[in-house]
Scaffold this active site. Structure first.
Site, PDB file in Angstrom:
ATOM      1  N   LYS A   1       3.420  13.931  16.343  1.00  0.00           N
ATOM      2  CA  LYS A   1       2.684  13.636  17.585  1.00  0.00           C
ATOM      3  C   LYS A   1       2.927  12.208  18.082  1.00  0.00           C
ATOM      4  O   LYS A   1       2.974  11.973  19.289  1.00  0.00           O
ATOM      5  CB  LYS A   1       1.185  13.882  17.393  1.00  0.00           C
ATOM      6  CG  LYS A   1       0.860  15.367  17.227  1.00  0.00           C
ATOM      7  CD  LYS A   1      -0.628  15.616  17.156  1.00  0.00           C
ATOM      8  CE  LYS A   1      -0.874  17.075  16.796  1.00  0.00           C
ATOM      9  NZ  LYS A   1      -2.292  17.430  16.789  1.00  0.00           N
TER      10      LYS A   1
ATOM     11  N   ASP B   1      -5.776  18.013  22.441  1.00  0.00           N
ATOM     12  CA  ASP B   1      -6.577  18.219  21.221  1.00  0.00           C
ATOM     13  C   ASP B   1      -8.055  17.912  21.452  1.00  0.00           C
ATOM     14  O   ASP B   1      -8.935  18.656  21.033  1.00  0.00           O
ATOM     15  CB  ASP B   1      -6.068  17.321  20.083  1.00  0.00           C
ATOM     16  CG  ASP B   1      -4.768  17.840  19.493  1.00  0.00           C
ATOM     17  OD1 ASP B   1      -4.524  19.061  19.559  1.00  0.00           O
ATOM     18  OD2 ASP B   1      -3.995  17.022  18.952  1.00  0.00           O
TER      19      ASP B   1
END
Ligand code: ATR
Length: 279
Positions: A72, A109
């Site tokens: 990420k 997220d």
């Protein structure tokens, strides 16, 4: 190979390991539900050549990637432009190929976690005392959207106190947030404790002082598994009214990525039910 507008758009999730990812199943369900013509696969990224792994996918005509552990931060670096929430997280879980060929990085997220708590579980976050455990990528991804819900306080508690203090100071302009070590949590009580640490990978729970979960409090593990996670077991053992795992968050973040790519928001309830084996 000749590509034209009638070809199926290709997406994938990249990570390492990747074989157990549920994202292909989730996006296939979204595509069936919405009638969107997409393919969604898995890419095993090479940690030694991260950027090459990303570039290869887009060079072969890919339209977008979901990014999971441990890439990420690399995706954040590779993105040519980024959303504000990705910027705060310094992590990207969604890459979007723009019409001009540049890559936009976003992070769904946090909004996925907030949607799961609010919409699926009916929990009001405003005016709550929230403890977020961990100060790595997982916690960075959700801290800003949590603060935007207007909690009474957001405390970031981490094994290494300095990392929690640093993350909290970056978030200070957005709301009442504080960072500390785990020992410093003694004597405080929270309505919601969220686990964003990697301790669960060893089936462990961070050492949380007794009494941190207020009566009537909830726990939420951002991880999920076929069996209750260590943190879910901890929550139940400490009297949590609800001890939730991260499966709902997984489906919600996927739905927001799907929306960013396709402009259509799938319904998540039936997909969560299928994954839980309850449809
Ligand atoms: P990720 O990007 O997946 O969040 P990370 O950046 O390595 O991974 O962060 C992992 C987080 O879990 C950190 O907050 C880490 O604490 P430290 O900053 O002190 O390293 C936390 N963590 C990992 N294992 C842990 C354990 N056994 N007990 C408590 N915290 C743990």
């Amino acid at each position: 190979c000749i590509r034209d507008s009638t070809m199926t758009d290709r997406y994938a999730v990249i990570g390492n390991p990747i074989e157990h990812s549920k994202s292909p199943q989730i996006h296939a369900a979204f595509a069936r539900q919405t009638g969107e013509d997409i393919e969604y696969g898995r890419v095993l990224g090479d940690p030694k050549q991260v950027e090459a792994s990303f570039r290869r996918f887009f060079a072969a005509g890919g339209k977008g990637l979901n990014v999971t552990v441990p890439f990420k931060e690399a995706a954040w670096r590779i993105a040519d432009e980024r959303s504000a929430r990705a910027e705060t997280a310094r992590a990207v879980n969604t890459l979007i190929l723009l019409d001009d060929g540049r890559l936009r990085g976003d992070n769904t997220d946090g909004v996925g976690l907030v949607r799961d708590l609010k919409d699926n579980q009916g929990l009001v976050l405003a005016a709550k005392r929230i403890l977020l455990l961990g100060a790595g990528g997982a916690s960075r991804g959700v801290a800003r959207p949590l603060l935007e819900e207007g909690p009474e306080t957001l405390v970031i508690g981490n094994r290494t106190a300095s990392k929690a203090v640093e993350l909290a100071s970056a978030l200070k302009p957005l709301g009442p947030v504080q960072g500390c070590g785990l020992d410093a949590l003694a004597g405080r009580a929270f309505d919601l404790i969220i686990n964003g640490t990697a301790a669960g990978l060893q089936d462990e729970v961070p050492p949380i002082p007794d009494g941190c979960l207020a009566p009537g409090g909830w726990t939420y593990d951002m991880m999920y598994g076929d069996q209750p996670t260590a943190f879910c077991r901890w929550g139940k053992a400490h009297g949590a009214v609800q001890a939730l795992d991260g499966l709902g968050m997984l489906v919600e973040q996927a739905a927001d990525s799907f929306f960013l790519w396709r402009g259509v928001r799938p319904r998540t309830g039936p997909v969560i039910a299928t994954l839980r084996g309850r449809d």
